[in-house]
Design an enzyme around this catalytic site. Structure first.
Site, PDB file in Angstrom:
ATOM      1  N   ASN A 208       0.739  -1.049  -0.053  1.00 16.74           N
ATOM      2  CA  ASN A 208       0.196  -0.088  -0.071  1.00 16.74           C
ATOM      3  C   ASN A 208       0.870   1.232   0.189  1.00 16.74           C
ATOM      4  O   ASN A 208       1.845   1.341  -0.363  1.00 16.74           O
ATOM      5  CB  ASN A 208      -0.911  -0.042   1.211  1.00 16.74           C
ATOM      6  N   ASP A 277      -4.101  -6.359   5.042  1.00 14.70           N
ATOM      7  CA  ASP A 277      -5.247  -7.100   5.284  1.00 14.70           C
ATOM      8  C   ASP A 277      -5.179  -8.427   4.706  1.00 14.70           C
ATOM      9  O   ASP A 277      -5.961  -9.492   5.070  1.00 14.70           O
ATOM     10  CB  ASP A 277      -6.491  -6.488   5.440  1.00 14.70           C
ATOM     11  N   LYS A 287       9.523 -16.173 -11.392  1.00 11.95           N
ATOM     12  CA  LYS A 287       8.902 -15.098 -11.843  1.00 11.95           C
ATOM     13  C   LYS A 287       7.949 -15.357 -12.615  1.00 11.95           C
ATOM     14  O   LYS A 287       8.051 -16.558 -13.604  1.00 11.95           O
ATOM     15  CB  LYS A 287      10.300 -14.208 -12.582  1.00 11.95           C
ATOM     16  N   PHE A 321      -4.658   2.783  14.902  1.00  6.29           N
ATOM     17  CA  PHE A 321      -4.929   3.795  14.045  1.00  6.29           C
ATOM     18  C   PHE A 321      -6.059   3.287  13.238  1.00  6.29           C
ATOM     19  O   PHE A 321      -5.977   1.969  12.957  1.00  6.29           O
ATOM     20  CB  PHE A 321      -3.833   4.117  13.163  1.00  6.29           C
ATOM     21  N   LYS A 335     -13.838  -0.314  16.073  1.00 12.24           N
ATOM     22  CA  LYS A 335     -12.446  -0.690  16.362  1.00 12.24           C
ATOM     23  C   LYS A 335     -12.003  -0.777  17.511  1.00 12.24           C
ATOM     24  O   LYS A 335     -11.230  -1.535  18.294  1.00 12.24           O
ATOM     25  CB  LYS A 335     -11.561  -0.106  15.193  1.00 12.24           C
ATOM     26  N   LYS A 339     -11.062  -4.297  19.366  1.00 10.57           N
ATOM     27  CA  LYS A 339      -9.883  -4.721  19.525  1.00 10.57           C
ATOM     28  C   LYS A 339      -9.102  -4.256  21.163  1.00 10.57           C
ATOM     29  O   LYS A 339      -8.203  -4.494  21.139  1.00 10.57           O
ATOM     30  CB  LYS A 339      -9.141  -3.871  18.624  1.00 10.57           C
TER      31      LYS A 339
END
Length: 400
Positions: A208, A277, A287, A321, A335, A339
């Site tokens: 990301n 995730d 490859k 976060f 969250k 959590k």
């Protein structure tokens, strides 16, 4: 805003070859917002002229104990200082400070200082390792002076050994630490930062846009505030922060294992990383050639690091976060509860100036009491300090 903005810093330059680096240090201090004045020993003026520092700082340089003055020079300068940094610090000035001697302007000034003092030794390795010098440095530490260990490298005497003055950027970081609140003193903090890479074949991966800047800002500022910091970092371009134990990882599973391995020695976990995730369910060896038709990439769910730690948090403080496109506060609150977190920092994806890679951030901080603190757009280190203020408040409540 930099911790040095508007602060009064006295740079003391003594008689070592590394005195030439002090000019760059003066420039960095000024660029960081400090008002800088310089005091030099007579020996120091043999290496760099006072005119150099007068030109850099716009202030006269203090050298002569007997120079005509309306005020008592060493006392007024000591009263003015918010912090003092001695770079380079020779064996001579270290010995004088340890023994309380005062026979020139600099040594007399240092006796009168009540502000934090950062001492940066630089000398030949045999001098540095001399038991008398080591005893004097130990004494300075007992007196509350911040001693910056010299680096190992090429010395002017021709040796390659310990005794080299650290680079000015690292000394600047120590001055920032000296002027930061030390409300995390004695605590161990873990920060996770950056993206993860989930391999598809031997050279390609899913990832990301995270750059790790927020996590690195949290690690730097926690260290300045007195914490012992462990930074678990995915692949980023940033250099590891000075004075921080940095553990590099690649994948989300790697990050989870590193967090688990070190969880038992921390008091606070701040998970600022953006681990993937999902990962390719089947990694391809070698490859995948572009002339081939690749098999569809099936995804497997990665473990949720913070949820795993929340199950066994004990007395630790956990901060997460949440980056969300829609329903920012609602999703962040969910969250926080699911959590078992103490705080969660919510990022609005796409908010101006707060994107991945930006030097600024704009967040909302939610706690277990349902309170929401809006933190306006500002430098990520400033945002990090707001987060640590909240964490420090939680620590204080638990001690009460």
């Amino acid at each position: 805003m930099s911790v040095l903005k508007g602060r009064a810093v006295v740079l003391v330059v003594t008689g070592g070859i590394a005195a030439y680096k002090a000019a760059e240090l003066a420039r960095l201090l000024i660029r960081d917002g400090a008002e800088v004045r310089v005091a030099m020993t007579e020996a120091g003026t043999r290496f760099v002229t006072p005119l150099t520092f007068e030109a850099l700082t716009g202030n006269p340089v203090a050298v002569d104990m007997w120079a005509p003055a309306i005020e008592i020079g060493h006392i007024s300068l000591a009263d003015w200082a918010d912090a003092v940094v001695i770079a380079p610090a020779t064996a001579n000035i270290i010995g004088k400070m340890a023994c309380g001697l005062a026979d020139d302007f600099v040594s007399t000034f240092l006796l009168a200082v009540r502000a934090p003092v950062v001492v940066c030794p630089a000398m030949n390795v045999n001098m540095f390792e001399n038991p008398a010098v080591q005893a004097n440095l130990a004494r300075l530490k007992e007196l509350g002076r911040r001693v910056v260990e010299p680096e190992t490298g090429y010395l002017a005497c021709g040796w390659e050994a310990k005794g080299r003055l650290p680079e000015p950027a690292l000394i600047l970081e120590e001055v920032r630490a000296a002027l930061s609140p030390h409300d995390l003193e004695g605590l161990s903090v873990m920060v996770t930062a950056g993206p993860t890479r989930e391999p598809w074949d031997s050279i390609r991966f899913l990832s990301n846009r995270s750059t790790g800047r927020m996590g690195y800002a949290l690690a730097r500022t926690a260290r300045r505030r007195g914490a012992r910091v462990i930074l678990i970092s995915g692949p980023v371009a940033s250099e590891p922060p000075f004075g921080v134990e940095t553990i590099p990882v690649e994948s989300t599973v790697d990050m989870l294992e590193a967090v688990k391995d070190n969880f038992g020695r921390i008091d606070i976990l701040v998970k600022a990383a953006a681990p993937g995730d999902f990962r390719p369910a089947n990694r391809v060896e070698g490859k995948v050639k572009k002339t081939e038709t690749p098999q569809p990439v099936e995804l497997a769910r990665n473990p949720d690091i913070l949820a795993e730690m929340g199950k066994n948090k004990g007395n630790r403080i956990l901060v997460g976060f949440a980056a969300e496109y829609v329903n920012l506060l609602e999703n962040a609150k969910g969250k926080l509860e699911s959590k078992n977190l103490d705080l969660i920092v919510a990022n609005q994806i796409g908010a101006p100036g707060a994107a991945f890679g930006a030097e600024t951030n704009q967040v909302s901080i939610l706690d277990r009491d349902g309170q929401v603190q809006q933190v306006p757009l500002q430098d990520k280190e400033e945002v990090a300090n707001v987060i640590w203020d909240r964490v420090s408040g939680l620590v204080g409540k638990r001690k009460a």
